[in-house]
Design a protein around this motif. Structure first.
Motif, mmCIF file in Angstrom:
data_model
loop_
_atom_site.group_PDB
_atom_site.id
_atom_site.type_symbol
_atom_site.label_atom_id
_atom_site.label_comp_id
_atom_site.label_asym_id
_atom_site.label_seq_id
_atom_site.Cartn_x
_atom_site.Cartn_y
_atom_site.Cartn_z
ATOM 1 N N VAL A 146 53.000 -1.509 37.414
ATOM 2 C CA VAL A 146 52.254 -2.726 37.709
ATOM 3 C C VAL A 146 52.648 -3.827 36.726
ATOM 4 O O VAL A 146 52.964 -3.566 35.565
ATOM 5 N N ASP A 147 52.625 -5.044 37.218
ATOM 6 C CA ASP A 147 52.799 -6.219 36.365
ATOM 7 C C ASP A 147 51.419 -6.745 36.014
ATOM 8 O O ASP A 147 50.579 -6.946 36.907
ATOM 9 N N VAL A 148 51.161 -6.985 34.732
ATOM 10 C CA VAL A 148 49.853 -7.450 34.313
ATOM 11 C C VAL A 148 49.987 -8.645 33.380
ATOM 12 O O VAL A 148 51.010 -8.822 32.704
ATOM 13 N N CYS A 149 48.948 -9.462 33.363
ATOM 14 C CA CYS A 149 48.745 -10.466 32.323
ATOM 15 C C CYS A 149 47.627 -9.934 31.446
ATOM 16 O O CYS A 149 46.517 -9.679 31.942
ATOM 17 N N TYR A 150 47.912 -9.752 30.167
ATOM 18 C CA TYR A 150 47.008 -9.025 29.281
ATOM 19 C C TYR A 150 46.642 -9.882 28.082
ATOM 20 O O TYR A 150 47.509 -10.486 27.429
ATOM 21 N N LEU A 151 45.348 -9.942 27.786
ATOM 22 C CA LEU A 151 44.860 -10.687 26.628
ATOM 23 C C LEU A 151 45.035 -9.833 25.387
ATOM 24 O O LEU A 151 44.369 -8.807 25.221
ATOM 25 N N SER A 152 45.939 -10.232 24.506
ATOM 26 C CA SER A 152 46.216 -9.477 23.299
ATOM 27 C C SER A 152 45.139 -9.750 22.251
ATOM 28 O O SER A 152 44.896 -10.903 21.883
ATOM 29 N N ARG A 153 44.486 -8.701 21.774
ATOM 30 C CA ARG A 153 43.455 -8.883 20.754
ATOM 31 C C ARG A 153 44.070 -9.324 19.434
ATOM 32 O O ARG A 153 43.507 -10.139 18.709
ATOM 33 N N GLN A 154 45.255 -8.767 19.085
ATOM 34 C CA GLN A 154 45.887 -9.102 17.814
ATOM 35 C C GLN A 154 46.416 -10.544 17.827
ATOM 36 O O GLN A 154 46.237 -11.291 16.871
ATOM 37 N N GLN A 156 50.084 6.215 32.761
ATOM 38 C CA GLN A 156 50.211 7.650 32.524
ATOM 39 C C GLN A 156 48.858 8.346 32.404
ATOM 40 O O GLN A 156 48.776 9.564 32.545
ATOM 41 N N GLY A 157 47.786 7.598 32.147
ATOM 42 C CA GLY A 157 46.472 8.209 31.992
ATOM 43 C C GLY A 157 45.392 7.152 31.904
ATOM 44 O O GLY A 157 45.660 5.963 31.713
ATOM 45 N N LEU A 158 44.141 7.594 32.051
ATOM 46 C CA LEU A 158 42.986 6.703 31.981
ATOM 47 C C LEU A 158 41.899 7.402 31.186
ATOM 48 O O LEU A 158 41.568 8.560 31.449
ATOM 49 N N VAL A 159 41.343 6.712 30.192
ATOM 50 C CA VAL A 159 40.328 7.303 29.318
ATOM 51 C C VAL A 159 39.163 6.338 29.182
ATOM 52 O O VAL A 159 39.365 5.153 28.886
ATOM 53 N N ALA A 160 37.951 6.824 29.427
ATOM 54 C CA ALA A 160 36.742 6.047 29.170
ATOM 55 C C ALA A 160 36.200 6.489 27.818
ATOM 56 O O ALA A 160 35.854 7.661 27.633
ATOM 57 N N ARG A 161 36.127 5.562 26.881
ATOM 58 C CA ARG A 161 35.672 5.881 25.527
ATOM 59 C C ARG A 161 34.548 4.933 25.151
ATOM 60 O O ARG A 161 34.752 3.740 25.026
ATOM 61 N N VAL A 167 34.230 1.233 26.619
ATOM 62 C CA VAL A 167 35.518 0.625 26.971
ATOM 63 C C VAL A 167 36.384 1.648 27.701
ATOM 64 O O VAL A 167 36.461 2.812 27.295
ATOM 65 N N SER A 168 37.031 1.209 28.778
ATOM 66 C CA SER A 168 37.966 2.063 29.512
ATOM 67 C C SER A 168 39.386 1.634 29.175
ATOM 68 O O SER A 168 39.697 0.435 29.176
ATOM 69 N N TYR A 169 40.248 2.610 28.905
ATOM 70 C CA TYR A 169 41.614 2.330 28.462
ATOM 71 C C TYR A 169 42.630 2.918 29.438
ATOM 72 O O TYR A 169 42.498 4.068 29.885
ATOM 73 N N ALA A 183 43.060 -1.952 27.041
ATOM 74 C CA ALA A 183 41.667 -2.062 27.478
ATOM 75 C C ALA A 183 41.621 -2.758 28.836
ATOM 76 O O ALA A 183 42.156 -3.858 28.997
ATOM 77 N N LEU A 184 41.004 -2.120 29.813
ATOM 78 C CA LEU A 184 41.031 -2.663 31.173
ATOM 79 C C LEU A 184 40.355 -4.020 31.267
ATOM 80 O O LEU A 184 40.759 -4.857 32.085
#
Length: 339
Positions: free
Chosen positions: A168-176, A188-193, A196-198, A213-214
């Motif tokens: 997928v192509d995404v536009c992502y808000l970088s926290r750093q 490759q995987g999905l984790v709810a922590r 926050v879901s990652y 982070a989704l």
């Protein structure tokens, strides 16, 4: 009789394969899925079957393009199989728990099941269950933050890409960086922590797994770039090796701590690890806890939350870290003006 039974089973299987709108399944897809389940049937027969079943079920057919695409009405609520009291209560508890863990649209996907559970319990009023809603709660262990809001199209797109093995192509808000970056991600995987879901994915042509982070994904689109799988990747191994625990290092440590009786009671019922021992109470009533645990930052933060109820003896580096934190807190509050 055998043919009628096979047809009935095929109908039931087909109904289970059709999603609720806005998702859909094309007749060609249904044919392939039925064949995987042992039903060999022509495409025209599937279309006829669906048209017959649409007279009795809220099925929708999109005929704007071929092959035709089928879905259930968005508000369709299935009553099969029938609920029992224990299952209904479990669903109510699950809904409350998931609301503090998963994004709203993910919980809403199970809305019909949760609604059915509440209606089932409401229907038992004559049997003494009139106040069931006041008797059932699921509460988190510790402070639960509200789940980060995720765009509905992002949750759906990531779910589909992960299961269909698509990039997928995404536009992502970088926290750093504090700005929006464009990436091609290979899920490759999905984790709810916590709240926050990652998404666990590789980026562009790199092979290392990164976390996204989704709720920071602004836009998402399936790309024509070929998906790059990671055959050896395992979510369990990733978590076990410290992917989410901010490890201090990869080794285990022996924790020795003097703890309060109430905490000792809690750990006797829900141990900190499989290698755990609790001593008899000392003269001051405290119990010595000995446990083999991962040397991770998460456990150190967990111990910090108990304040004076825990005195860490070993490892020495943890004791020093907690002592330094206590000193800083003392200095911070010493001049608060309280008498």
């Amino acid at each position: 009789m055998g043919t009628q039974r096979d047809t009935l089973f095929r109908y039931l299987t087909m109904l289970q394969l059709i999603p609720r709108a806005p998702q859909f399944k094309a007749t060609t897809t249904l044919q392939a899925l039925l064949e995987e389940r042992g039903f060999s049937v022509e495409l025209r027969s599937i279309q006829r079957d669906l048209e017959k079943m649409s007279l009795h079920f809220p099925l929708q057919c999109d005929k704007r393009e071929r092959p035709y695409r089928w879905s259930f009405d968005t508000n369709f609520k299935s009553g099969l199989p029938a609920l029992d009291t224990a299952t209904a209560l479990t669903l109510v508890l699950a809904e409350e728990y998931l609301q503090s863990l998963l994004p709203r649209m993910a919980v809403d996907r199970l809305g019909p099941q949760f609604d059915s559970a509440r209606r089932f319990l409401d229907g038992l009023q004559q049997n003494g269950y009139a106040d069931w809603a006041r008797r059932v709660r699921a509460i988190p262990d510790g402070k639960a933050l509200l789940p980060a809001p995720i765009r509905a199209e992002v949750w759906q797109g990531i779910s589909d890409a992960l299961l269909n093995r698509q990039a997928v192509d995404v536009c992502y808000l970088s926290r750093q960086k504090g700005d929006i970056r464009q990436y091609t991600l290979h899920p490759q995987g999905l984790v709810a922590r916590h709240s926050v879901s990652y998404l666990l994915a590789t980026v562009n042509d790199y092979d290392d797994i990164r976390q996204f982070a989704l709720h920071r994904i602004q836009t998402l689109a399936i790309t024509d770039i070929a998906f790059r799988p990671q055959p050896d990747f395992c979510v369990d191994a990733y978590i076990r090796e410290g992917g989410f625990d901010y490890p201090l290092n990869e080794e285990s440590v022996q924790l020795v701590a003097r703890i309060s009786p109430d905490l000792a009671w809690r750990l006797s019922e829900t141990p900190l690890s499989e290698q755990q021992q609790l001593s008899a109470p000392g003269e001051d009533g405290r119990i010595t806890l000995t446990a083999t645990i991962h040397n991770d930052q998460q456990t150190l933060w967990w111990l910090t939350g108990f304040g004076a109820r825990v005195e860490v003896i070993e490892p020495l580096s943890w004791r020093r870290a907690l002592a330094e934190q206590a000193r800083q807190l003392h200095d911070m509050y010493r001049d608060s003006g309280d008498t």
